[in-house]
Scaffold this motif. Structure first.
Motif, PDB file in Angstrom:
ATOM      1  N   ILE A  62       0.837  -1.199   0.000  1.00 55.64           N
ATOM      2  CA  ILE A  62       0.000   0.000   0.000  1.00 55.64           C
ATOM      3  C   ILE A  62       0.873   1.250   0.000  1.00 55.64           C
ATOM      4  O   ILE A  62       0.562   2.249  -0.681  1.00 55.64           O
ATOM      5  N   LEU A  63       1.973   1.227   0.741  1.00 57.61           N
ATOM      6  CA  LEU A  63       2.893   2.373   0.755  1.00 57.61           C
ATOM      7  C   LEU A  63       3.476   2.616  -0.632  1.00 57.61           C
ATOM      8  O   LEU A  63       3.587   3.761  -1.082  1.00 57.61           O
ATOM      9  N   ILE A  64       3.865   1.541  -1.313  1.00 55.70           N
ATOM     10  CA  ILE A  64       4.414   1.676  -2.661  1.00 55.70           C
ATOM     11  C   ILE A  64       3.373   2.291  -3.590  1.00 55.70           C
ATOM     12  O   ILE A  64       3.659   3.214  -4.372  1.00 55.70           O
ATOM     13  N   LEU A  65       2.129   1.811  -3.507  1.00 54.23           N
ATOM     14  CA  LEU A  65       1.062   2.299  -4.370  1.00 54.23           C
ATOM     15  C   LEU A  65       0.567   3.678  -3.955  1.00 54.23           C
ATOM     16  O   LEU A  65      -0.168   4.324  -4.703  1.00 54.23           O
ATOM     17  N   SER A  66       0.953   4.129  -2.780  1.00 54.42           N
ATOM     18  CA  SER A  66       0.633   5.499  -2.364  1.00 54.42           C
ATOM     19  C   SER A  66       1.652   6.490  -2.909  1.00 54.42           C
ATOM     20  O   SER A  66       1.333   7.659  -3.141  1.00 54.42           O
ATOM     21  N   GLY A  67       2.877   6.031  -3.097  1.00 50.54           N
ATOM     22  CA  GLY A  67       3.928   6.910  -3.590  1.00 50.54           C
ATOM     23  C   GLY A  67       4.046   6.933  -5.103  1.00 50.54           C
ATOM     24  O   GLY A  67       4.546   7.902  -5.678  1.00 50.54           O
ATOM     25  N   SER A  84      13.085   4.335  -1.730  1.00 47.90           N
ATOM     26  CA  SER A  84      12.617   5.508  -0.995  1.00 47.90           C
ATOM     27  C   SER A  84      11.380   5.196  -0.163  1.00 47.90           C
ATOM     28  O   SER A  84      10.993   5.983   0.704  1.00 47.90           O
ATOM     29  N   VAL A  85      10.743   4.048  -0.410  1.00 47.31           N
ATOM     30  CA  VAL A  85       9.554   3.647   0.337  1.00 47.31           C
ATOM     31  C   VAL A  85       9.966   3.047   1.675  1.00 47.31           C
ATOM     32  O   VAL A  85      10.896   2.243   1.742  1.00 47.31           O
ATOM     33  N   LYS A  86       9.282   3.455   2.731  1.00 47.89           N
ATOM     34  CA  LYS A  86       9.579   2.953   4.082  1.00 47.89           C
ATOM     35  C   LYS A  86       9.522   1.428   4.104  1.00 47.89           C
ATOM     36  O   LYS A  86       8.558   0.813   3.666  1.00 47.89           O
ATOM     37  N   GLY A  87      10.580   0.806   4.611  1.00 47.67           N
ATOM     38  CA  GLY A  87      10.612  -0.642   4.761  1.00 47.67           C
ATOM     39  C   GLY A  87      11.187  -1.385   3.567  1.00 47.67           C
ATOM     40  O   GLY A  87      11.330  -2.609   3.606  1.00 47.67           O
ATOM     41  N   ILE A  88      11.521  -0.648   2.498  1.00 45.24           N
ATOM     42  CA  ILE A  88      12.094  -1.286   1.308  1.00 45.24           C
ATOM     43  C   ILE A  88      13.601  -1.039   1.270  1.00 45.24           C
ATOM     44  O   ILE A  88      14.045   0.099   1.168  1.00 45.24           O
ATOM     45  N   GLY A  89      14.371  -2.111   1.368  1.00 41.29           N
ATOM     46  CA  GLY A  89      15.822  -2.002   1.252  1.00 41.29           C
ATOM     47  C   GLY A  89      16.262  -2.364  -0.159  1.00 41.29           C
ATOM     48  O   GLY A  89      15.445  -2.675  -1.027  1.00 41.29           O
ATOM     49  N   THR A  90      17.569  -2.340  -0.376  1.00 41.85           N
ATOM     50  CA  THR A  90      18.107  -2.606  -1.711  1.00 41.85           C
ATOM     51  C   THR A  90      17.723  -3.995  -2.208  1.00 41.85           C
ATOM     52  O   THR A  90      17.279  -4.161  -3.349  1.00 41.85           O
ATOM     53  N   LEU A 128       0.056   5.311   8.012  1.00 35.89           N
ATOM     54  CA  LEU A 128       0.816   4.500   7.068  1.00 35.89           C
ATOM     55  C   LEU A 128       2.140   4.006   7.653  1.00 35.89           C
ATOM     56  O   LEU A 128       2.852   3.236   7.025  1.00 35.89           O
ATOM     57  N   GLY A 129       2.460   4.480   8.875  1.00 35.92           N
ATOM     58  CA  GLY A 129       3.641   3.969   9.564  1.00 35.92           C
ATOM     59  C   GLY A 129       4.871   4.849   9.534  1.00 35.92           C
ATOM     60  O   GLY A 129       5.938   4.445   9.992  1.00 35.92           O
ATOM     61  N   PHE A 130       4.743   6.077   9.020  1.00 35.95           N
ATOM     62  CA  PHE A 130       5.898   6.968   8.977  1.00 35.95           C
ATOM     63  C   PHE A 130       6.106   7.633  10.345  1.00 35.95           C
ATOM     64  O   PHE A 130       5.138   7.969  11.029  1.00 35.95           O
ATOM     65  N   PRO A 131       7.354   7.830  10.779  1.00 38.59           N
ATOM     66  CA  PRO A 131       7.624   8.498  12.056  1.00 38.59           C
ATOM     67  C   PRO A 131       7.171   9.954  11.990  1.00 38.59           C
ATOM     68  O   PRO A 131       7.326  10.620  10.955  1.00 38.59           O
ATOM     69  N   LYS A 132       6.626  10.459  13.088  1.00 39.53           N
ATOM     70  CA  LYS A 132       6.039  11.795  13.098  1.00 39.53           C
ATOM     71  C   LYS A 132       7.032  12.901  12.738  1.00 39.53           C
ATOM     72  O   LYS A 132       6.697  13.793  11.952  1.00 39.53           O
ATOM     73  N   PRO A 133       8.255  12.921  13.285  1.00 37.54           N
ATOM     74  CA  PRO A 133       9.182  14.016  12.947  1.00 37.54           C
ATOM     75  C   PRO A 133       9.477  14.098  11.448  1.00 37.54           C
ATOM     76  O   PRO A 133       9.449  15.184  10.862  1.00 37.54           O
ATOM     77  N   ALA A 134       9.754  12.944  10.831  1.00 43.61           N
ATOM     78  CA  ALA A 134      10.082  12.937   9.407  1.00 43.61           C
ATOM     79  C   ALA A 134       8.865  13.300   8.560  1.00 43.61           C
ATOM     80  O   ALA A 134       8.978  14.041   7.572  1.00 43.61           O
ATOM     81  N   ALA A 135       7.692  12.786   8.944  1.00 39.92           N
ATOM     82  CA  ALA A 135       6.468  13.095   8.199  1.00 39.92           C
ATOM     83  C   ALA A 135       6.137  14.573   8.295  1.00 39.92           C
ATOM     84  O   ALA A 135       5.743  15.209   7.308  1.00 39.92           O
ATOM     85  N   THR A 136       6.289  15.137   9.482  1.00 37.94           N
ATOM     86  CA  THR A 136       6.010  16.564   9.681  1.00 37.94           C
ATOM     87  C   THR A 136       6.928  17.421   8.824  1.00 37.94           C
ATOM     88  O   THR A 136       6.489  18.366   8.156  1.00 37.94           O
ATOM     89  N   LYS A 137       8.200  17.088   8.828  1.00 38.52           N
ATOM     90  CA  LYS A 137       9.173  17.856   8.049  1.00 38.52           C
ATOM     91  C   LYS A 137       8.844  17.817   6.562  1.00 38.52           C
ATOM     92  O   LYS A 137       8.869  18.857   5.869  1.00 38.52           O
ATOM     93  N   ALA A 138       8.522  16.627   6.050  1.00 34.88           N
ATOM     94  CA  ALA A 138       8.208  16.483   4.626  1.00 34.88           C
ATOM     95  C   ALA A 138       6.936  17.242   4.268  1.00 34.88           C
ATOM     96  O   ALA A 138       6.865  17.924   3.240  1.00 34.88           O
ATOM     97  N   LYS A 193       1.097  12.086  -0.964  1.00 34.48           N
ATOM     98  CA  LYS A 193       1.867  11.462  -2.028  1.00 34.48           C
ATOM     99  C   LYS A 193       3.194  12.187  -2.241  1.00 34.48           C
ATOM    100  O   LYS A 193       4.251  11.567  -2.380  1.00 34.48           O
ATOM    101  N   LYS A 194       3.151  13.515  -2.249  1.00 38.57           N
ATOM    102  CA  LYS A 194       4.385  14.298  -2.441  1.00 38.57           C
ATOM    103  C   LYS A 194       5.312  14.144  -1.247  1.00 38.57           C
ATOM    104  O   LYS A 194       6.537  14.081  -1.408  1.00 38.57           O
ATOM    105  N   ALA A 195       4.735  14.102  -0.035  1.00 39.44           N
ATOM    106  CA  ALA A 195       5.570  13.959   1.155  1.00 39.44           C
ATOM    107  C   ALA A 195       6.274  12.611   1.176  1.00 39.44           C
ATOM    108  O   ALA A 195       7.438  12.509   1.560  1.00 39.44           O
ATOM    109  N   ILE A 196       5.582  11.543   0.733  1.00 36.69           N
ATOM    110  CA  ILE A 196       6.205  10.224   0.672  1.00 36.69           C
ATOM    111  C   ILE A 196       7.403  10.244  -0.263  1.00 36.69           C
ATOM    112  O   ILE A 196       8.449   9.649   0.008  1.00 36.69           O
ATOM    113  N   ALA A 197       7.285  11.008  -1.355  1.00 41.72           N
ATOM    114  CA  ALA A 197       8.397  11.107  -2.310  1.00 41.72           C
ATOM    115  C   ALA A 197       9.589  11.822  -1.709  1.00 41.72           C
ATOM    116  O   ALA A 197      10.720  11.651  -2.176  1.00 41.72           O
TER     117      ALA A 197
END
Length: 202
Positions: free
Chosen positions: A87-92, A112-118, A168-178, A196-200
């Motif tokens: 859902i996070l991927i499809l939101s971004g 760039s999606v939360k929880g997705i590594g290389t 969606l599971g994003f930490p508040k400080p990072a989400a607020t900043k974005a 959507k823009k903030a997730i990017a």
């Protein structure tokens, strides 16, 4: 097994929707893209459903198009990708953008999606590359979300967007900043577009 739910929207947030049908309210987790579609709808809507039944829960995931639901099902079929991450991927990314990322092997955008590594990003591309339809000649490629600028003041839409990102599971400080960057760049941005823009930017 439910195929879709059709009826008026009882509750709508960037994280979930409640659709009233047959005197019952069905709550389904949705992507930001589906939220944007539903926000522009009037009257009864149709939500295509992916149903998960467990011993401890009965979960619904809703999509405004069969294409988005099919992409969700492809994603959760990849090892290491759960429903929340899909859902996070499809939101971004829109379905078309995600298909282009998979075709081009651009795993950095998936990372760039939360929880997705290389490794997971590369696995998504390897597993799904042969299952994505070729792009039509002249079809538009992936779009890049604007980067935003400096922080701005908070509004009711800002608070709604922040609540959605926390859900969606994003930490508040990072989400607020974005989100501050997004709203400063475009104070009139709609909630779904802001998320959507903030997730990017995360």
């Amino acid at each position: 097994m439910l195929e879709y739910i059709s009826g008026p929207i009882a509750t709508l947030t960037p994280a979930y929707a409640v659709i009233e049908a047959g005197g019952l309210g069905y709550m389904a987790t949705i992507s930001v893209n589906s939220f944007n579609d539903l926000s522009n709808s009037q009257g009864a809507v149709k939500l295509y459903v992916h149903e998960v039944i467990r011993d401890d829960a009965h979960l619904l995931y809703g999509f405004t198009s069969e294409a988005e639901r099919e992409m969700f099902r492809l994603l959760i079929g990849v090892s290491g990708v759960g429903s929340t991450t899909a859902i996070l991927i499809l939101s971004g990314l829109s379905v078309a953008q995600l298909e282009e990322v998979i075709r081009s092997g651009e795993h950095a955008r998936l990372k760039s999606v939360k929880g997705i590594g290389t490794k997971t990003a590369q696995r998504i591309i390897v597993d799904l590359k042969d299952r994505i339809k070729p792009a039509l000649p002249g079809a538009p490629g992936s779009e890049t979300a604007p980067a935003g600028a400096a922080p701005a003041g908070r509004t009711a839409d800002f608070d709604d967007a922040l609540a959605a990102m926390l859900a969606l599971g994003f930490p508040k400080p990072a989400a607020t900043k974005a989100l501050l960057r997004v709203f400063d760049s475009d104070p009139a941005v709609k909630v779904g577009d802001a998320v959507k823009k903030a997730i990017a930017l995360m």
